[in-house]
Enzyme design. Structure first.
Site, PDB file in Angstrom:
ATOM      1  N   CYS A   2     -30.863 -92.830  43.257  1.00 16.74           N
ATOM      2  CA  CYS A   2     -30.190 -91.641  43.154  1.00 16.74           C
ATOM      3  C   CYS A   2     -29.924 -91.006  41.863  1.00 16.74           C
ATOM      4  CB  CYS A   2     -28.329 -92.255  43.258  1.00 16.74           C
ATOM      5  SG  CYS A   2     -28.213 -93.696  44.609  1.00 16.74           S
ATOM      6  N   ARG A  27     -35.419 -88.225  43.885  1.00 16.73           N
ATOM      7  CA  ARG A  27     -34.727 -89.258  43.616  1.00 16.73           C
ATOM      8  C   ARG A  27     -34.264 -90.119  44.895  1.00 16.73           C
ATOM      9  NH1 ARG A  27     -34.860 -91.250  37.597  1.00 16.73           N
ATOM     10  NH2 ARG A  27     -33.827 -92.958  38.509  1.00 16.73           N
ATOM     11  N   TRP A  75     -29.178 -92.076  47.452  1.00 12.10           N
ATOM     12  CA  TRP A  75     -30.129 -92.860  48.298  1.00 12.10           C
ATOM     13  C   TRP A  75     -29.449 -94.045  48.613  1.00 12.10           C
ATOM     14  CZ3 TRP A  75     -32.643 -97.658  48.094  1.00 12.10           C
ATOM     15  CH2 TRP A  75     -33.861 -97.563  48.760  1.00 12.10           C
ATOM     16  N   ASN A 101     -25.202 -94.932  39.544  1.00 11.13           N
ATOM     17  CA  ASN A 101     -26.544 -95.331  39.925  1.00 11.13           C
ATOM     18  C   ASN A 101     -26.692 -96.647  39.826  1.00 11.13           C
ATOM     19  OD1 ASN A 101     -27.625 -92.878  40.575  1.00 11.13           O
ATOM     20  ND2 ASN A 101     -29.297 -92.800  39.048  1.00 11.13           N
ATOM     21  N   GLY A 102     -27.213 -97.518  40.533  1.00 14.06           N
ATOM     22  CA  GLY A 102     -27.122 -99.007  40.418  1.00 14.06           C
ATOM     23  C   GLY A 102     -26.657 -99.895  41.360  1.00 14.06           C
ATOM     24  N   GLU A 484     -53.663 -99.249  48.745  1.00 13.76           N
ATOM     25  CA  GLU A 484     -53.208 -98.032  48.288  1.00 13.76           C
ATOM     26  C   GLU A 484     -53.281 -96.904  49.347  1.00 13.76           C
ATOM     27  OE1 GLU A 484     -51.155 -96.624  46.479  1.00 13.76           O
ATOM     28  OE2 GLU A 484     -51.788 -94.446  46.233  1.00 13.76           O
ATOM     29  N   LYS A 488     -49.905 -94.995  51.459  1.00 12.49           N
ATOM     30  CA  LYS A 488     -49.583 -93.730  51.475  1.00 12.49           C
ATOM     31  C   LYS A 488     -49.685 -93.132  52.814  1.00 12.49           C
ATOM     32  CE  LYS A 488     -48.989 -93.381  48.131  1.00 12.49           C
ATOM     33  NZ  LYS A 488     -48.811 -93.760  46.740  1.00 12.49           N
ATOM     34  N   GLU A 491     -46.118 -94.408  54.360  1.00  9.17           N
ATOM     35  CA  GLU A 491     -45.035 -93.669  53.614  1.00  9.17           C
ATOM     36  C   GLU A 491     -44.683 -92.231  54.037  1.00  9.17           C
ATOM     37  OE1 GLU A 491     -46.150 -93.950  49.612  1.00  9.17           O
ATOM     38  OE2 GLU A 491     -44.111 -93.499  48.647  1.00  9.17           O
ATOM     39  N   HIS A 507     -60.613-112.850  59.584  1.00 11.48           N
ATOM     40  CA  HIS A 507     -59.742-114.009  59.618  1.00 11.48           C
ATOM     41  C   HIS A 507     -58.311-113.858  60.499  1.00 11.48           C
ATOM     42  CE1 HIS A 507     -62.343-116.153  57.007  1.00 11.48           C
ATOM     43  NE2 HIS A 507     -62.396-115.080  56.094  1.00 11.48           N
ATOM     44  N   LYS A 606     -37.912 -91.682  45.100  1.00  8.33           N
ATOM     45  CA  LYS A 606     -38.596 -92.076  43.767  1.00  8.33           C
ATOM     46  C   LYS A 606     -37.916 -92.840  42.829  1.00  8.33           C
ATOM     47  CE  LYS A 606     -42.327 -90.269  41.781  1.00  8.33           C
ATOM     48  NZ  LYS A 606     -43.594 -90.494  42.440  1.00  8.33           N
TER      49      LYS A 606
END
Ligand code: F6R
Length: 611
Positions: A2, A27, A75, A101-102, A484, A488, A491, A507, A606
């Site tokens: 947040c 964020r 968020w 926040n938290g 990565e 991406k 996401e 495998h 973020k």
């Protein structure tokens, strides 16, 4: 996660809060809210579900003159996305307003207790318990029968709380003040000629103030017009943050801008740090621990998401070139391990934001065990950069898009330099050191050549946008790059993608390959080329489509794959710095082709400041 903004000054608070909130929206962006104390009138209180961008016109048309206020972009963690769950949260009588926040881990028991005491809750959030606890302690007299001030009530309330917080509190009974507190969730106070802007991220402060005070864990600040009262008095520091860097400029969105800045991110990371003649690097941030580092014989590298993939590539670098045993883990798992440590262990924490709770939890744990801690951090002044024993800034500049791109190449370049630094302290020869640093110096230009292929990669995205699943494969240095690339794509396009080492396909995963499940193979002309070709052939033999990332000049690859994106030749160790660029562009264009909000993908935020 947040975002928080607060303001105390002489100007109307609302436009300042609004501007800060818009800069913080990356964020968290499922809902937002404001509280502004409006001289003598009822507070202006406004919460909505949705993104703040677009709502500014309506808000600015309201005539809100109050000069003290707080705001939040959320968020969701505890409680679904509703107006009631948006911050600010308030007490029974709507007299105390909290943005947070938290996570308050013991909120459930605190809430039960408060309900038993007669408190009425209006949201499902953990934050709301703070408003009611503060209400309780503000009403209750102290042991010596005195009335508590707001900051005292906040202090008593926070003693009962387990978890993390960066929070702002306002109370109608003390309308001139904003109380700020933090524990493991950043809060910074910008100071500008008697006015104060508080935020969870410097990006919200940068346009208003260039001097800053970092609130410390367990510290409570009281902010009034012209006065900032801190537990430990200290002068504000100059904020090292270029406000313009956080602007989109002519780009459609931040993500494209940040991918286009990947060459510059490498350039900034290496600027003034490479000494080609002596085959070494100058990393001022490690000077204070240089002698200790000579003694280290095992490293632990920790990061999350993209930073974890950078760590994985770093593991190959450190083992191959510095000859140091290296272990890598994600922050959220490492903390459950009982690592085998000795007095020759050091840890490197890799993080763009420097605020990732999972990574910080490992930092705290290892510090407690006496392990030397180094940071590879992008955000100057972040918790990680302040709490590690030493470190190297990646200098990638602010990364605003939720998906990390330029920070990744900044991390890789920094890990390569750390490898040379440690290698040269050990057995790496001048010739090898020189070869690495000379090649690192070429990377920005090579990266720019890849970006020239934007249109071609865009066309490939158009071609493949109808597929729903993708494999990404690579080996050795490029196995983490495959992961990565897949991350991406997931996401920002919401398509299913898996990144695995090429050798792992057979495998089990190969069972999924068919004409509808394309594979993106990083198949460079390096030490694992033949093995990667075998993996590609395994896919082709099962009717799969393959898009290869190959080294320029390799015409043969065209005969076995469906599409090729070429990248210039470089040292194998540095190849991830180049091979990732087409993957970032491919994800970006796929997401655009599918009409996604690339800068703010759904469900994400973020800087993940909760565990
Ligand atoms: C992926 C992404 C995340 C972050 C991760 C760590 O595109 O952005 O996976 O890499 O949350 O964040 P930092 O680097 O800030 O610790």
């Amino acid at each position: 996660m947040c975002g928080i903004v607060g303001y105390v000054g002489k100007k109307p608070a609302l436009p300042i809060l609004l501007s800060g909130l818009k800069r913080l929206e990356y964020r968290g962006y499922d809902s937002y809210g404001f509280c502004v104390f409006n001289a003598g009138q009822e507070p202006f209180f406004h919460k909505r579900v949705g993104k703040i961008s677009g709502a500014d016109k309506e808000l600015l048309e309201m005539d809100i003159q109050g000069t003290i206020g707080e705001a939040h972009t959320r968020w969701a963690t505890t409680g679904s996305v509703t107006e009631a769950n948006a911050h600010p949260h308030f007490d029974c009588n709507k007299e105390i307003f909290v943005v947070h926040n938290g996570i308050i881990e013991n909120y459930s028991e605190l809430k039960d207790q408060l309900i038993n005491e007669g408190h009425k809750f209006s949201s499902e959030t953990d934050t709301e318990v703070l408003a009611h606890l503060i209400e309780k302690f503000l009403k209750e007299k102290t042991e010596v029968g005195e009335k508590r001030k707001l900051e005292e009530a906040v202090a008593v309330a926070l003693k009962l709380v387990k978890g993390t917080y960066g929070l702002l509190v306002m109370a109608k009974s003390e309308p001139e003040k904003l109380v700020a507190a933090r524990l493991s969730s950043p809060l910074l106070i910008g100071v500008n000629d008697g006015e104060y802007i508080v935020a969870s991220d410097p990006i919200a402060i940068a346009p208003f103030a260039s001097n800053i005070v970092y609130l410390e864990d367990y510290e409570i600040a009281v902010i009034t017009l012209g006065n900032l009262s801190l537990a430990k008095e200290r002068a504000p520091e100059k904020m090292e943050y270029e406000s313009e860097e956080a602007e989109k400029g002519d780009y459609e969105n931040f993500m494209l801008k940040e991918i286009m800045e990947e060459p510059t991110a490498v350039e900034n990371a290496i600027k003034g740090r490479l000494i080609i003649e002596t085959g070494s690097v100058k990393l001022g941030g490690l000077d204070s621990v240089a002698e200790k580092l000579r003694e280290i014989d095992n490293f632990i590298l920790i990061g999350c998401g993209t930073a974890h993939y950078a760590a994985r590539a770093g593991e190959y670098m450190l083992e191959e070139y510095a000859g140091i045993k290296t272990d890598v883990d994600v922050g959220s798992e490492f903390r459950y391990r009982k690592p085998i440590l000795n007095d020759k262990t050091a840890a490197i924490f890799i993080s763009q934001s420097g605020e990732t709770a999972d990574t910080l939890a490992c930092l705290h744990e290892l510090k407690q065990k006496g392990v030397l801690s180094l940071g590879v951090t992008n955000s100057i002044g972040s918790t990680q950069s302040r709490e590690t024993d030493a470190g190297v800034y990646t200098r990638s500049g602010p990364e605003i898009a939720v998906a990390s791109t330029k920070a990744f190449v900044g991390q890789l370049a920094t890990l390569a330099m750390i490898t040379v630094y440690l290698g040269r302290q050990r057995t790496m020869s001048l010739v090898t050191g020189s070869r690495i640093v000379s090649e690192l110096a070429r990377i920005p230009d090579l990266a720019r050549q890849i970006l020239l292929q934007r249109e071609k990669i865009k066309a490939l995205a158009e071609k493949y946008k109808g597929y729903k699943n993708f494999w990404y494969i690579g080996r050795k240095y490029n196995a983490p790059v495959a992961m990565e690339g897949a991350l991406k794509l997931k996401e920002i396009s919401y398509l299913h993608a898996e990144g695995i080492p090429g050798g792992e396909l057979k495998h089990g995963s190969l069972a999924l390959v068919d004409k509808d499940f394309p594979t993106i193979a990083i198949c460079l002309s390096d030490s694992v080329y033949e093995k990667m070709v075998s993996n590609i052939q395994e896919v082709k033999a099962r009717g799969g489509i393959v898009i290869a990332i190959a080294t320029e000049g390799n015409e043969n690859i065209k005969k076995i794959v469906d599409d090729v994106i070429y990248i210039p030749k470089t040292l194998e160790m540095l190849s991830p710095l180049l091979s990732v660029i087409p993957l970032h562009l491919f994800s970006y264009y796929m997401a655009v082709a599918l009409g996604r909000d690339v800068d703010r993908p759904r469900n994400l935020a973020k800087s993940v400041t909760v565990e």
